[in-house]
Structure formats: C-alpha cells, structure tokens
Design a protein around this motif. Structure first.
Motif, short mmCIF file in Angstrom:
data_model
loop_
_atom_site.label_atom_id
_atom_site.label_comp_id
_atom_site.label_asym_id
_atom_site.label_seq_id
_atom_site.Cartn_x
_atom_site.Cartn_y
_atom_site.Cartn_z
N UNK A 132 -10.72 28.97 30.57
CA UNK A 132 -10.72 28.26 29.43
C UNK A 132 -11.32 29.24 28.44
N UNK A 133 -12.44 29.94 28.40
CA UNK A 133 -13.14 30.87 27.58
C UNK A 133 -12.46 31.86 27.17
N UNK A 134 -11.30 32.72 28.14
CA UNK A 134 -10.33 33.61 27.86
C UNK A 134 -9.59 33.06 27.05
N UNK A 135 -8.84 32.19 27.36
CA UNK A 135 -7.88 31.46 26.64
C UNK A 135 -7.95 31.30 25.27
N UNK A 145 -1.28 25.56 13.40
CA UNK A 145 -1.55 24.08 13.80
C UNK A 145 -1.83 24.07 15.36
N UNK A 146 -1.00 24.63 16.38
CA UNK A 146 -1.24 24.50 17.57
C UNK A 146 -2.28 25.39 17.93
N UNK A 147 -2.84 26.13 17.39
CA UNK A 147 -4.29 27.01 17.82
C UNK A 147 -5.37 26.13 17.53
N UNK A 148 -5.11 25.33 16.16
CA UNK A 148 -6.27 24.48 15.84
C UNK A 148 -6.15 23.17 16.62
N UNK A 149 -5.31 22.64 17.00
CA UNK A 149 -5.25 21.72 17.88
C UNK A 149 -5.74 21.87 19.46
N UNK A 150 -5.60 23.14 19.71
CA UNK A 150 -6.23 23.49 21.03
C UNK A 150 -7.78 23.62 20.86
N UNK A 151 -8.13 24.21 19.70
CA UNK A 151 -9.67 24.02 19.45
C UNK A 151 -10.17 22.72 19.55
N UNK A 152 -9.54 21.88 19.02
CA UNK A 152 -9.95 20.47 18.79
C UNK A 152 -10.04 19.98 20.16
N UNK A 153 -9.05 20.03 20.84
CA UNK A 153 -9.11 19.26 22.09
C UNK A 153 -9.97 20.04 23.27
N UNK A 154 -10.50 21.15 23.01
CA UNK A 154 -11.41 21.76 24.04
C UNK A 154 -12.56 21.02 24.32
#
Length: 414
Positions: A132-135, A145-154
């Motif tokens: 998860x950290x590497x990803x 938006x897809x990167x921001x969503x990934x960080x929000x859902x982490x």
C-alpha cells in the motif's frame, strides 16, 4: 478472551473453563467488561477474582503503558521523516503517508492487545502495508481525480484493516464485528475528549511562555504537537481498554441524544430545500454537502444501532432510527438523481465513485430500515439489524480496494 467472556457471560461452566485455560488473561478481560453487566453470576465472579484481579491488571497496565510509549515515539519519528530527510517534500509525503503511519501504530498496538503473535498474520499484514505504501507513493501528483480518490479512500481501507486486527482476523464472527462497531463509538468519544484536552493544554502552554517573552510556537508545533497528535489514536485505545466502564456509559447517551436531533435537523433541512432557490442538480457544492451529510447520518445510524437496549420490546429509539434510515434513503435518492443528471456530460472518476458509493449506501439504508421496521412493528429481534450492519462492512472493504487500486489504473491516473 474478552469476546469469549461476553459470549459466556451467563454460562457458569463456560466462564469456569475460560478461567482455567488462562487465569491471567481472564482476570484482566473480565475486569474490563464486568461493569457493563449486573447479573448474580457476574457479581459472584467479581468477588471471586477481587484478590487476584488487581495484581494481574496492574502487571498488564505497566506492560501496555510501555508499549504505548514506544509505539507513540516510533510513530512520531515516522511522521518526522520530512524533517529528518530534507530531500523529502512535506507536500508530497503527508497526503500519501500520514494515514498509513497513524493507522500502522494503532494496528500494531491492537496486535499487542489481542496477543496476535502469529508469524503468518504479521508477515501478511507487513506485506499489505508495504505494498500500500509503495502504491500510494508511486501515484503521480494528486492532480488527477483518480489519484485523489485513492488517497481519500486509503484511511477507510486502513480502518478496515484495524477492524480485522481488532477482531483477531476472525472475520466470519458477526458478534465480533458488532463489538468492533460498538467500540468505534466509545473510541471516538475518548479520542475527541483527549484531543480537546490536548488543544486546551497546548494553548495554555504557548500563552504562558509568551507571557515571559519566549516564543515556543515553532518548537512546540514541530515536536509536541506532531508526536502528541499521532499518539492520540494509540493513547485513546489504551484508555478505552483501561477504563471501559467510562466510555461504555457515555456512548449510549450520545447515541440516544443525537439520533433524534439529527432526525429533526434532516426533516427541517429537506423542507427548507423546497422553498430554497438552490438547485442540487446544478449546485456542485450543495451536492457535495448532501453526500457528506448522508455519510454522517449513516454513521450515526450504524453507531446508534449497536447501542440499543435489546431488552425493550417497544423501544422508541428503534422507531427514531427507522425514520432516520427512511429519510436518509430519500436523501440518497435525491443525491443519486443529481449525480446521474451529470453523467450526460461524461463519466469521470469522481462521478463514478460517487454514483457507486451512493448506490451501496442506499442498499445499506434500505436493508437497515427494513430490519428496524420489523423489529419495531413486528417485534422481531434487534440482533438481525446488527447482523446486517456487521455483514455489510465487507462490501465497503472491497469497495475501498477498488477505488484505491482499480480506479487510478482504469482512468489512467486522470
């Protein structure tokens, strides 16, 4: 052990077997939960354990406190990585890693609390955190938006991992899932109290030093606030376990007070929308607020359900929660209509995530409302409501994985 005691709280033979299997752990766990029960059997065990419970608890408290201090320091050092290595930009580091750092400390403490020392589970958890950290650190600058969503859902994914550790990875045990949901309410209350106390103390300390012409704001912010801030989740867990009777009495009161207030607020707000000039189909900020309100209402419903009194046949709180879940379903339909109307201009990561999330929440609310209806009007057991809430956590868990991993790849990190 704590969960096993709860399952056998009215079973004399079961309690005796648990006591003989592990006296020390039984003494500690029974002392933590006994304040929530008042049967003759529990009173008997309180008397029986009184001479030996105190030394056992005192020993565990010392060990736990040492682990809390070490994990808090370790977590604080990880949070200071940008300061230790100046080449790492804080703007890059913290959005990606802060949630992982904080939850990792909390999850490691949960491993200690639940005595999870199985090498296989520890290795699997370590591999998941590492991947998860590497990803998230390999994601491009969070402008898409897809990167921001990934960080929000982490953080949501990490919360699910925390839940897995809390129930000792016994994910098929619905009772343990319900206990985890109930624990979250007590935990949030304690974390909130500690945060408020910490903020007041910080303000007083800084002002006291300013009176003697010493500016400690920079040092205090860089060290005390950083180390104290990341330690709050671990310390809150520790205190909830140390004084379980405190938060277990506060949390139900908050649930009973807030549920009716939220219901009245939601009714007034929806009526006001009819006479308002704002249009949710066009106003993006109103739509965002609507979805945030929906998530908050769902969280209050879920938390309140676990705090219901199962002994009452016609509990007014059940009716309040049924009305709240029904009203929240209407709110969800309005939000879904607004989002679907925007899909005509194209499918984006944000719109896809919001549409699917609202559908998942809508299904959850309908299932909860249906079960609450049966519990109040047809006198069915409230256990069915808790089981629905507990089992649906799996859906949210897999949804966070989809948003974190699949969305950036599917939408080309845009």
């Amino acid at each position: 052990m704590r969960q096993r005691i709860i399952e056998n709280i009215n079973n004399p033979d079961g309690l005796e077997k648990l006591y003989r299997d592990n006296k020390q752990d039984f003494c500690k766990s029974f002392t933590e939960i006994s304040g929530s029960y008042d049967s003759d059997l529990v009173k008997f065990w309180k008397v029986r354990l009184s001479p030996e419970a105190e030394p056992a608890v005192r020993s565990f408290v010392k060990q736990d406190l040492l682990v809390v201090i070490l994990l808090s320091l370790f977590t604080g050092l990880l949070a200071k990585i940008p300061a230790i290595f100046p080449g790492i930009e804080p703007q890059f580091f913290y959005p990606r890693n802060l949630a992982i750092i904080v939850f990792n400390g909390l999850i490691l403490y949960t491993f200690w609390q639940n005595k999870i020392f199985d090498k296989k589970r520890i290795v699997i958890y370590g591999a998941v955190i590492l991947l998860l950290t590497l990803f998230v650190n390999l994601l491009p600058d969070p402008k898409g938006d897809s990167s921001i969503l990934a960080l929000i859902h982490t953080p949501l994914f990490l919360w699910c991992l925390f839940g897995m550790a809390y129930i000792s990875f016994d994910y098929r045990n619905t009772g343990k899932r319900i206990e985890f949901i109930r624990f979250n309410g007590e935990y949030i209350v304690m974390a909130g109290l500690i945060s408020i106390a910490g903020a007041v103390m910080s303000a007083m300390t800084i002002n006291l030093f300013s009176l003697i012409k010493m500016d400690i704001v920079g040092i205090y912010r860089d060290y005390v606030i950083v180390f104290g801030g990341v330690a709050i989740p671990i310390v809150s867990f520790y205190i909830v376990q140390l004084y379980p009777t405190i938060t277990s009495k506060i949390a139900p009161v908050i649930a009973r007070v807030f549920a009716p207030l939220v219901l009245m607020t939601l009714v007034v707000y929806l009526i006001s929308m009819i006479f308002s000039s704002a249009n949710i189909l066009e106003d993006r900020e109103l739509l965002i607020l609507f979805n945030a309100m929906l998530i908050a209402v769902l969280a209050i419903i879920v938390f309140s359900i676990t705090e219901l009194d199962k002994t009452k046949k016609k509990d007014g709180n059940v009716l309040v929660l049924f009305l709240l879940a029904s009203l929240a379903s209407i709110v969800d339909i309005i939000a879904l209509a607004a989002i679907v109307s925007r899909l005509s201009t194209g499918l984006t990561p944000n719109r896809t995530a919001v549409v699917v999330s609202n559908i998942l929440i809508f299904v959850n609310l309908i299932l909860i409302a249906k079960s609450l209806y049966k519990s109040y009007f047809k006198s069915e057991r409230l256990d069915s409501v808790e089981h629905i809430v507990a089992k649906y956590l799996t859906v949210y868990f897999f949804w966070t994985i989809v948003v974190i991993v699949i969305f950036p790849l599917l939408f080309g990190f845009r």
